[in-house]
Design a protein around this motif. Structure first.
Motif, PDB file in Angstrom:
ATOM      1  N   THR A 221     -95.692  56.743  36.285  1.00  0.00           N
ATOM      2  CA  THR A 221     -95.808  55.983  35.082  1.00  0.00           C
ATOM      3  C   THR A 221     -94.847  55.467  34.525  1.00  0.00           C
ATOM      4  O   THR A 221     -94.525  54.875  33.799  1.00  0.00           O
ATOM      5  CB  THR A 221     -96.930  57.287  34.273  1.00  0.00           C
ATOM      6  OG1 THR A 221     -97.892  57.425  34.809  1.00  0.00           O
ATOM      7  CG2 THR A 221     -97.205  56.653  33.358  1.00  0.00           C
ATOM      8  N   ASP A 222     -93.390  56.505  34.839  1.00  0.00           N
ATOM      9  CA  ASP A 222     -92.619  55.874  34.372  1.00  0.00           C
ATOM     10  C   ASP A 222     -91.902  54.699  34.970  1.00  0.00           C
ATOM     11  O   ASP A 222     -91.302  54.053  34.135  1.00  0.00           O
ATOM     12  CB  ASP A 222     -91.410  56.921  34.222  1.00  0.00           C
ATOM     13  CG  ASP A 222     -91.654  58.249  33.633  1.00  0.00           C
ATOM     14  OD1 ASP A 222     -92.493  58.033  32.436  1.00  0.00           O
ATOM     15  OD2 ASP A 222     -90.939  59.437  33.260  1.00  0.00           O
TER      16      ASP A 222
ATOM     17  N   TYR B 187    -102.996  54.353  34.540  1.00  0.00           N
ATOM     18  CA  TYR B 187    -103.084  53.175  33.832  1.00  0.00           C
ATOM     19  C   TYR B 187    -103.371  53.487  32.078  1.00  0.00           C
ATOM     20  O   TYR B 187    -102.704  52.332  31.577  1.00  0.00           O
ATOM     21  CB  TYR B 187    -104.529  52.674  34.685  1.00  0.00           C
ATOM     22  CG  TYR B 187    -104.339  51.550  35.243  1.00  0.00           C
ATOM     23  CD1 TYR B 187    -103.869  50.438  35.576  1.00  0.00           C
ATOM     24  CD2 TYR B 187    -104.215  52.038  36.779  1.00  0.00           C
ATOM     25  CE1 TYR B 187    -103.397  50.186  37.185  1.00  0.00           C
ATOM     26  CE2 TYR B 187    -103.846  51.706  38.409  1.00  0.00           C
ATOM     27  CZ  TYR B 187    -103.578  50.962  37.967  1.00  0.00           C
ATOM     28  OH  TYR B 187    -102.867  49.306  39.378  1.00  0.00           O
ATOM     29  N   ASP B 188    -103.814  54.478  31.371  1.00  0.00           N
ATOM     30  CA  ASP B 188    -103.890  54.820  30.025  1.00  0.00           C
ATOM     31  C   ASP B 188    -102.791  54.395  29.850  1.00  0.00           C
ATOM     32  O   ASP B 188    -102.091  53.672  28.383  1.00  0.00           O
ATOM     33  CB  ASP B 188    -104.855  56.165  29.814  1.00  0.00           C
ATOM     34  CG  ASP B 188    -105.544  55.871  30.328  1.00  0.00           C
ATOM     35  OD1 ASP B 188    -106.430  55.356  30.157  1.00  0.00           O
ATOM     36  OD2 ASP B 188    -107.078  57.585  30.010  1.00  0.00           O
ATOM     37  N   ALA B 189    -102.059  55.354  29.814  1.00  0.00           N
ATOM     38  CA  ALA B 189    -100.375  55.160  29.846  1.00  0.00           C
ATOM     39  C   ALA B 189     -99.684  53.972  29.824  1.00  0.00           C
ATOM     40  O   ALA B 189     -98.560  53.274  29.012  1.00  0.00           O
ATOM     41  CB  ALA B 189     -99.419  56.191  30.344  1.00  0.00           C
ATOM     42  N   VAL B 190     -99.889  53.108  31.365  1.00  0.00           N
ATOM     43  CA  VAL B 190     -99.437  51.560  31.298  1.00  0.00           C
ATOM     44  C   VAL B 190     -99.567  50.997  30.078  1.00  0.00           C
ATOM     45  O   VAL B 190     -98.913  49.949  30.093  1.00  0.00           O
ATOM     46  CB  VAL B 190     -98.842  51.561  33.137  1.00  0.00           C
ATOM     47  CG1 VAL B 190     -98.484  49.905  33.171  1.00  0.00           C
ATOM     48  CG2 VAL B 190     -98.606  52.775  33.742  1.00  0.00           C
ATOM     49  N   LEU B 191    -100.684  50.765  30.252  1.00  0.00           N
ATOM     50  CA  LEU B 191    -101.336  49.915  29.104  1.00  0.00           C
ATOM     51  C   LEU B 191    -101.210  50.181  27.518  1.00  0.00           C
ATOM     52  O   LEU B 191    -101.507  49.101  26.863  1.00  0.00           O
ATOM     53  CB  LEU B 191    -103.227  49.413  29.872  1.00  0.00           C
ATOM     54  CG  LEU B 191    -103.199  48.637  31.418  1.00  0.00           C
ATOM     55  CD1 LEU B 191    -104.760  48.902  31.380  1.00  0.00           C
ATOM     56  CD2 LEU B 191    -103.386  47.643  31.076  1.00  0.00           C
TER      57      LEU B 191
ATOM     58  N   CYS C 135     -95.578  37.739  35.769  1.00  0.00           N
ATOM     59  CA  CYS C 135     -94.856  37.899  36.413  1.00  0.00           C
ATOM     60  C   CYS C 135     -95.260  40.086  36.908  1.00  0.00           C
ATOM     61  O   CYS C 135     -95.983  40.597  36.271  1.00  0.00           O
ATOM     62  CB  CYS C 135     -93.396  38.833  36.311  1.00  0.00           C
ATOM     63  SG  CYS C 135     -92.385  37.375  35.725  1.00  0.00           S
ATOM     64  N   GLY C 136     -95.047  40.407  38.190  1.00  0.00           N
ATOM     65  CA  GLY C 136     -95.519  41.494  38.341  1.00  0.00           C
ATOM     66  C   GLY C 136     -94.962  42.226  38.228  1.00  0.00           C
ATOM     67  O   GLY C 136     -93.291  42.347  38.084  1.00  0.00           O
ATOM     68  N   ALA C 137     -95.361  43.647  37.709  1.00  0.00           N
ATOM     69  CA  ALA C 137     -94.316  44.590  37.297  1.00  0.00           C
ATOM     70  C   ALA C 137     -95.147  45.752  37.901  1.00  0.00           C
ATOM     71  O   ALA C 137     -96.932  46.191  37.958  1.00  0.00           O
ATOM     72  CB  ALA C 137     -94.845  45.138  35.893  1.00  0.00           C
ATOM     73  N   GLY C 138     -94.804  47.053  38.826  1.00  0.00           N
ATOM     74  CA  GLY C 138     -95.041  47.687  39.761  1.00  0.00           C
ATOM     75  C   GLY C 138     -94.960  49.056  39.798  1.00  0.00           C
ATOM     76  O   GLY C 138     -94.033  49.291  38.541  1.00  0.00           O
ATOM     77  N   THR C 139     -93.961  49.626  40.894  1.00  0.00           N
ATOM     78  CA  THR C 139     -93.383  51.012  41.493  1.00  0.00           C
ATOM     79  C   THR C 139     -92.385  51.068  42.446  1.00  0.00           C
ATOM     80  O   THR C 139     -92.340  51.965  42.958  1.00  0.00           O
ATOM     81  CB  THR C 139     -94.477  52.314  41.454  1.00  0.00           C
ATOM     82  OG1 THR C 139     -95.085  51.969  42.328  1.00  0.00           O
ATOM     83  CG2 THR C 139     -95.049  52.013  39.888  1.00  0.00           C
ATOM     84  N   ASP C 140     -92.010  49.591  43.033  1.00  0.00           N
ATOM     85  CA  ASP C 140     -91.226  49.559  43.643  1.00  0.00           C
ATOM     86  C   ASP C 140     -89.616  49.763  43.480  1.00  0.00           C
ATOM     87  O   ASP C 140     -89.351  50.098  45.033  1.00  0.00           O
ATOM     88  CB  ASP C 140     -91.667  48.325  44.532  1.00  0.00           C
ATOM     89  CG  ASP C 140     -91.046  47.206  43.704  1.00  0.00           C
ATOM     90  OD1 ASP C 140     -91.486  47.568  42.512  1.00  0.00           O
ATOM     91  OD2 ASP C 140     -90.486  46.190  44.617  1.00  0.00           O
TER      92      ASP C 140
ATOM     93  N   ALA D 174     -97.123  53.205  45.907  1.00  0.00           N
ATOM     94  CA  ALA D 174     -97.099  55.169  45.283  1.00  0.00           C
ATOM     95  C   ALA D 174     -97.764  55.733  44.907  1.00  0.00           C
ATOM     96  O   ALA D 174     -97.625  57.203  45.089  1.00  0.00           O
ATOM     97  CB  ALA D 174     -95.885  54.976  44.155  1.00  0.00           C
ATOM     98  N   LEU D 175     -98.822  55.115  43.330  1.00  0.00           N
ATOM     99  CA  LEU D 175    -100.478  55.640  42.759  1.00  0.00           C
ATOM    100  C   LEU D 175    -101.062  56.129  44.051  1.00  0.00           C
ATOM    101  O   LEU D 175    -101.588  56.955  44.231  1.00  0.00           O
ATOM    102  CB  LEU D 175    -100.258  54.508  41.975  1.00  0.00           C
ATOM    103  CG  LEU D 175    -101.953  55.336  41.318  1.00  0.00           C
ATOM    104  CD1 LEU D 175    -101.868  56.732  40.336  1.00  0.00           C
ATOM    105  CD2 LEU D 175    -101.979  54.203  39.912  1.00  0.00           C
ATOM    106  N   ALA D 176    -100.849  55.350  45.235  1.00  0.00           N
ATOM    107  CA  ALA D 176    -101.910  55.046  45.895  1.00  0.00           C
ATOM    108  C   ALA D 176    -101.799  56.541  47.029  1.00  0.00           C
ATOM    109  O   ALA D 176    -103.108  57.274  46.892  1.00  0.00           O
ATOM    110  CB  ALA D 176    -102.012  54.078  46.609  1.00  0.00           C
ATOM    111  N   ARG D 177    -100.346  56.991  47.418  1.00  0.00           N
ATOM    112  CA  ARG D 177    -100.401  57.869  47.986  1.00  0.00           C
ATOM    113  C   ARG D 177    -100.191  59.351  47.194  1.00  0.00           C
ATOM    114  O   ARG D 177    -100.761  60.644  47.585  1.00  0.00           O
ATOM    115  CB  ARG D 177     -98.943  57.724  48.154  1.00  0.00           C
ATOM    116  CG  ARG D 177     -97.994  59.529  48.624  1.00  0.00           C
ATOM    117  CD  ARG D 177     -97.667  59.210  49.854  1.00  0.00           C
ATOM    118  NE  ARG D 177     -97.118  60.497  50.606  1.00  0.00           N
ATOM    119  CZ  ARG D 177     -97.639  60.964  52.270  1.00  0.00           C
ATOM    120  NH1 ARG D 177     -98.765  60.476  52.384  1.00  0.00           N
ATOM    121  NH2 ARG D 177     -97.350  62.333  52.096  1.00  0.00           N
TER     122      ARG D 177
END
Length: 387
Positions: A130-131, A169-173, A103-108, A154-157
């Motif tokens: 990140t949060d 990505y360091d923090a998320v992984l 399943c997808g985990a994003g920031t939406d 949001a990250l692209a922004r």
């Protein structure tokens, strides 16, 4: 107007044992409640029985389900509250039959208005991204599903360059409790992802992407790449194969060139995480069974027979491919109405959908021709094409 005698469905078979030569996920859509206010901007009202039954059909053909992805209209009609429910329900159903789900985990869940006001490089904004990722990773992991780390608008922004992507990505992984799938979605699927990985150059972005993988290789099961560029994918696949340490899979997300990429060459093949597999799963499974049996020619031929349908469903504007997925689902009787959450079923023309019907018939994917004929006739009548 064309009058045609419909073909019988293809010689599709369900596997007698688990598929082993390729790992394959179908990215499934969600079915809305037909009487609900599923209009742009409204909270998604999901028909859970039909939505989950569709996943069981995919699992019955031996494929995994990639859920809560762009095919399920993440950020395109499926809100965060409905997404969490989808993740929990889909993961529970997968466990009940011993099937695979990611399943997808994003920031939406972030407020789009707030994101629009962010300044690139703002430390508070990067922390918020990140949060948000961390929250969604926890939801997916707590449900018992594999995590797909989705590309983030949001990250692209807010990211100024490669260093900001690496930091997030360091923090998320670091949160991952099992290897994840990294998701790279091209601008043809979502224009808001322009310059992802910190560069508008695909070659430069690929180097950043590879650096992130190298830094966390033990936590990365594979990468899902949807750039619709077969030569780029083959090059990336070879770069991943050359990495020392744990293997990293290339899950093709190329809904145009999947037959050649999944078949592969003397140096390897791609696995699959595809929206088109949600439409062609009986044929896709039968092809993968042929690959398992060592009959690569037949496997490729089956996939190639669906390529025209795939290219049509995903033609520009590719954003609206979900409309075609839902239309074929409706034609085959797997949802009560031709609808999508957020009103996205209005995203394609009558001419486009009529051609989809013809192409699905050509490759044997009208699974109940009599029902499909009655539904396309009703659709054309409602739209004033026939009387």
């Amino acid at each position: 107007m064309e009058v045609r005698a419909l073909r019988s469905p293809g010689p599709w078979t369900t596997p007698e044992r688990p598929l082993v030569s390729r790992v394959a996920f179908a990215a499934a859509h969600v079915v809305p409640q037909v009487g609900a206010e599923n209009v742009p901007g409204a909270p998604a009202a999901v028909d859970w029985d039909a939505t989950l039954a569709y996943r069981h059909r995919i699992w019955s053909y031996g494929l995994g389900v990639a859920d809560a992805m762009d095919t399920a209209q993440r950020g395109m009609g499926l809100d965060w509250a409905a997404t969490q429910e989808l993740v929990r329900r889909s993961a529970a159903e997968a466990r009940s039959v011993g099937a695979r789900v990611a399943c997808g985990a994003g920031t939406d869940q972030l407020d789009p208005a707030a994101v629009a006001g962010w300044t690139p490089g703002d430390p508070a904004a990067l922390a918020a991204v990140t949060d948000a990722y961390r929250e969604q990773v926890r939801v997916v992991q707590d449900a018992g599903a594999q995590v797909i780390v989705m590309a983030s608008r949001a990250l692209a922004r807010v990211a100024r360059g490669p260093e900001d992507y690496a930091r997030v990505y360091d923090a998320v992984l670091a949160e991952a409790d099992q290897p994840v799938i990294l998701h790279w979605l091209g601008t043809m699927f979502d224009p808001a992802l322009e310059g992802y990985w910190g560069s508008a150059s695909v070659a430069e972005a690929t180097e950043v992407f590879l650096d992130v993988i190298k830094a966390h290789q033990a936590r990365v099961d594979g990468v899902k790449v949807s750039l619709l560029d077969a030569s780029h994918e083959v090059g990336l696949r070879r770069s991943l194969a050359a990495l020392p340490g744990p293997a990293v899979r290339l899950y093709t997300g190329d809904d145009f060139n999947y037959p050649e990429l999944i078949t592969g060459d003397d140096e390897g093949h791609s696995d699959a995480l595809l929206g088109i597999f949600a439409a062609i799963y009986p044929a896709a499974s039968t092809a993968l069974q042929a690959f398992d049996a060592g009959d690569d020619g037949r496997g490729h031929a089956i996939l190639a027979s669906t390529e025209a349908l795939g290219r049509h469903i995903f033609e520009a504007p590719t954003y609206y491919y979900k409309t075609g997925i839902a239309f074929l689902s409706w034609l085959n009787g797997f949802q009560p109405g031709f609808q999508l959450v957020g009103g996205l079923h209005a995203g394609r023309s009558v001419r486009h959908l009529a051609e989809l019907f013809r192409l699905a018939d050509e490759c044997g994917l009208l699974l109940d021709p009599e029902l499909a004929a009655s539904r396309i006739t009703a659709f054309l009548q409602v739209n004033g094409v026939v009387r």
